[in-house]
Design a protein around this motif. Structure first.
Motif, PDB file in Angstrom:
ATOM      1  N   ARG A  44       0.833  -1.207   0.000  1.00 56.48           N
ATOM      2  CA  ARG A  44       0.000   0.000   0.000  1.00 56.48           C
ATOM      3  C   ARG A  44       0.869   1.259   0.000  1.00 56.48           C
ATOM      4  O   ARG A  44       0.572   2.227  -0.699  1.00 56.48           O
ATOM      5  CB  ARG A  44      -0.924  -0.037   1.222  1.00 56.48           C
ATOM      6  CG  ARG A  44      -2.053   0.970   1.174  1.00 56.48           C
ATOM      7  CD  ARG A  44      -3.068   0.688   2.262  1.00 56.48           C
ATOM      8  NE  ARG A  44      -3.698  -0.602   2.022  1.00 56.48           N
ATOM      9  CZ  ARG A  44      -3.783  -1.571   2.935  1.00 56.48           C
ATOM     10  NH1 ARG A  44      -3.273  -1.399   4.136  1.00 56.48           N
ATOM     11  NH2 ARG A  44      -4.376  -2.691   2.650  1.00 56.48           N
ATOM     12  N   ARG A  45       1.926   1.234   0.788  1.00 61.32           N
ATOM     13  CA  ARG A  45       2.805   2.408   0.856  1.00 61.32           C
ATOM     14  C   ARG A  45       3.569   2.620  -0.449  1.00 61.32           C
ATOM     15  O   ARG A  45       3.834   3.748  -0.847  1.00 61.32           O
ATOM     16  CB  ARG A  45       3.798   2.256   2.027  1.00 61.32           C
ATOM     17  CG  ARG A  45       3.140   2.324   3.408  1.00 61.32           C
ATOM     18  CD  ARG A  45       2.447   3.672   3.612  1.00 61.32           C
ATOM     19  NE  ARG A  45       1.709   3.741   4.866  1.00 61.32           N
ATOM     20  CZ  ARG A  45       0.465   3.345   5.061  1.00 61.32           C
ATOM     21  NH1 ARG A  45      -0.207   2.839   4.041  1.00 61.32           N
ATOM     22  NH2 ARG A  45      -0.124   3.451   6.225  1.00 61.32           N
ATOM     23  N   LEU A  46       3.917   1.538  -1.112  1.00 61.86           N
ATOM     24  CA  LEU A  46       4.666   1.648  -2.369  1.00 61.86           C
ATOM     25  C   LEU A  46       3.749   1.792  -3.579  1.00 61.86           C
ATOM     26  O   LEU A  46       4.226   2.003  -4.693  1.00 61.86           O
ATOM     27  CB  LEU A  46       5.554   0.412  -2.561  1.00 61.86           C
ATOM     28  CG  LEU A  46       6.678   0.198  -1.551  1.00 61.86           C
ATOM     29  CD1 LEU A  46       7.511  -1.012  -1.940  1.00 61.86           C
ATOM     30  CD2 LEU A  46       7.556   1.427  -1.430  1.00 61.86           C
ATOM     31  N   LYS A  47       2.440   1.632  -3.346  1.00 60.54           N
ATOM     32  CA  LYS A  47       1.457   1.688  -4.435  1.00 60.54           C
ATOM     33  C   LYS A  47       1.790   0.673  -5.536  1.00 60.54           C
ATOM     34  O   LYS A  47       1.914   0.994  -6.719  1.00 60.54           O
ATOM     35  CB  LYS A  47       1.361   3.102  -5.002  1.00 60.54           C
ATOM     36  CG  LYS A  47       0.771   4.115  -4.012  1.00 60.54           C
ATOM     37  CD  LYS A  47       0.486   5.442  -4.672  1.00 60.54           C
ATOM     38  CE  LYS A  47      -0.150   6.410  -3.684  1.00 60.54           C
ATOM     39  NZ  LYS A  47      -1.466   5.941  -3.166  1.00 60.54           N
ATOM     40  N   ILE A  48       1.937  -0.584  -5.087  1.00 63.11           N
ATOM     41  CA  ILE A  48       2.153  -1.687  -6.025  1.00 63.11           C
ATOM     42  C   ILE A  48       1.140  -2.785  -5.708  1.00 63.11           C
ATOM     43  O   ILE A  48       0.607  -2.846  -4.588  1.00 63.11           O
ATOM     44  CB  ILE A  48       3.596  -2.247  -5.932  1.00 63.11           C
ATOM     45  CG1 ILE A  48       3.891  -2.769  -4.508  1.00 63.11           C
ATOM     46  CG2 ILE A  48       4.623  -1.205  -6.363  1.00 63.11           C
ATOM     47  CD1 ILE A  48       5.244  -3.444  -4.371  1.00 63.11           C
ATOM     48  N   PRO A  49       0.847  -3.664  -6.666  1.00 64.46           N
ATOM     49  CA  PRO A  49      -0.139  -4.718  -6.402  1.00 64.46           C
ATOM     50  C   PRO A  49       0.359  -5.745  -5.393  1.00 64.46           C
ATOM     51  O   PRO A  49       1.565  -5.993  -5.278  1.00 64.46           O
ATOM     52  CB  PRO A  49      -0.353  -5.355  -7.781  1.00 64.46           C
ATOM     53  CG  PRO A  49       0.838  -4.987  -8.586  1.00 64.46           C
ATOM     54  CD  PRO A  49       1.320  -3.672  -8.059  1.00 64.46           C
TER      55      PRO A  49
END
Length: 415
Positions: free
Chosen positions: A107-112
């Motif tokens: 979530r913090r890295l905005k990756i799946p």
């Protein structure tokens, strides 16, 4: 692609989950991808030990399940490492501490973030306060709560897919069976030496069981079936490989059946020896009804060792000929096929169509497994939406985490 695996369970812990993770890691790396494993500390791994691309976080034994671990800190460190490795996708493998950590980092890295649901926990509730705290209906609450926000979920079998559908998991689910090594060379097979080591002759009919010695595996029923066969084939021998909480009970059961001379408990063995133990057996026997897939079954197939087991939706798809194995509905039915395979050993007349085994090897090949998971990652990256409501997602995960620390599975929560 840079891939992060987050799991509470990994080697040197012995489990199907650890084996599955190792298999997938090997296949992904063979295709040029980088895999980083975020997992728990383990008493068998000395502090400060350098392990390539493996990062361990402080942990404690899981209540009621002492050989499994729960990490109690490390989320910020994991985030920093994930940034350093420039992860493209996160794959969680367990639903507890490291699983939540993986969701947080993604979530913090905005990756799946995708997840594999390996274990049907309804079969393991007796490990936690004898099943008095977490009830079967609560497992659905736990599974559904953890998988909120997943870009996708992998079910290792149709059985698991059906369970998750019943739990009303909303994330897209795809069935991808875990693969195993199907190509072995002669140098890996030390079964002849094992026979000598265990005091068995080349002609001794051998029943093999490999896996965790746990109550849900119903090994007592397997032993009872073997004891009945022993009356007809007194030269037979049962070799049981593995360790676990049911060992003392199992040994007592062997004594009660008065078959001590025909049963050998080997204990845990190194992973590199497992194939030789499969080859040692003339038939692989299991009375377990708790397997969502059962890596031991497909590993037996790759060793050309027929299996006798309880029928499951997954096994029905691979056990298509008596050369591969025989499935039964109840433990009481294990006797006849077990006897048949051991008599075939004595007669040197293998049962069934040898070509049938070749036809199932492709689907259970670890290379097929790796390709399918990579395709799944590509789909996850294509559909991932960065516009997730982070605060709402964090709140849901926090509620899930709090629920696991108290008793969340009250009747009113079972909607």
């Amino acid at each position: 692609m840079n891939i992060g695996f987050f799991t509470d369970t990994y080697f040197p812990q012995v489990s199907g989950v650890a084996t599955s993770i190792q298999t997938l890691r090997r296949q992904l790396e063979a295709q040029g991808h980088r895999v980083y494993i975020f997992t728990s500390t383990d008493p068998k791994v000395k502090k400060g030990t350098l392990e390539a691309n493996i990062y361990r976080f402080s942990s404690l034994p899981f209540a009621g399940f002492k050989d499994r671990r729960i990490a109690f800190r490390g989320a910020i460190q994991a985030l920093q490492l994930a940034k350093q490795f420039d992860l493209d996708i996160i794959h969680t493998q367990t639903e507890f501490s490291l699983g939540l950590m993986g969701k947080f980092v993604a979530r913090r890295l905005k990756i799946p973030v995708v997840h594999t649901y390996h274990t049907n926990y309804q079969d393991y509730l007796h490990y936690v306060a004898n099943g008095k705290i977490i009830r079967p209906a609560g497992v659905a609450v736990m599974a559904r709560g953890f998988m909120v926000g997943m870009t996708g979920v992998i079910a290792p079998s149709i059985q698991t897919f059906n369970v998750l559908t019943e739990y009303r998991v909303e994330s897209p689910i795809e069935i991808i069976p875990t693969g195993v090594t199907v190509s072995h060379n002669e140098t890996e097979d030390h079964s002849a030496e094992l026979r000598t080591k265990l005091g068995l002759t080349p002609d001794t009919p051998v029943v093999i069981s490999i896996g965790r010695i746990a109550f849900e595996k119903n090994i007592e029923d397997a032993l009872s079936a073997f004891a009945a066969v022993l009356e007809d084939i007194p030269s037979a021998h049962f070799v049981i490989v593995g360790g676990g909480p049911a060992m003392a009970t199992l040994q007592e059961h062997v004594q009660a059946l008065e078959i001590e001379a025909a049963v050998t408990f080997v204990g845990e063995v190194n992973h590199g020896e497992v194939y030789s133990y499969y080859r040692l057996g003339d038939v692989f026997l299991s009375a377990s009804t708790s397997e969502t897939q059962g890596l031991t079954f497909i590993e037996a197939i790759t060793a050309d060792t027929p299996l006798v087991a309880i029928e499951s939706p997954y096994l029905k798809t691979v056990v298509t000929d008596v050369a591969i194995g025989t499935l039964v509905d109840e433990p009481e039915e294990l006797y006849e096929p077990l006897k048949a395979y051991l008599e075939a050993k004595l007669a040197q007349a293998p049962l069934g169509d040898a070509q049938a085994r070749e036809r199932v090897l492709y689907e259970i090949d670890e290379r097929t497994f790796g390709r399918k998971v990579l395709d799944f990652y590509s789909e996850a990256l294509a559909v991932y939406n960065e516009e997730e409501d982070t605060e709402a997602a964090d709140a849901k995960d926090e509620e899930y985490a709090r629920s696991f620390l108290r008793n969340p599975f009250r009747k009113e929560n079972h909607d």
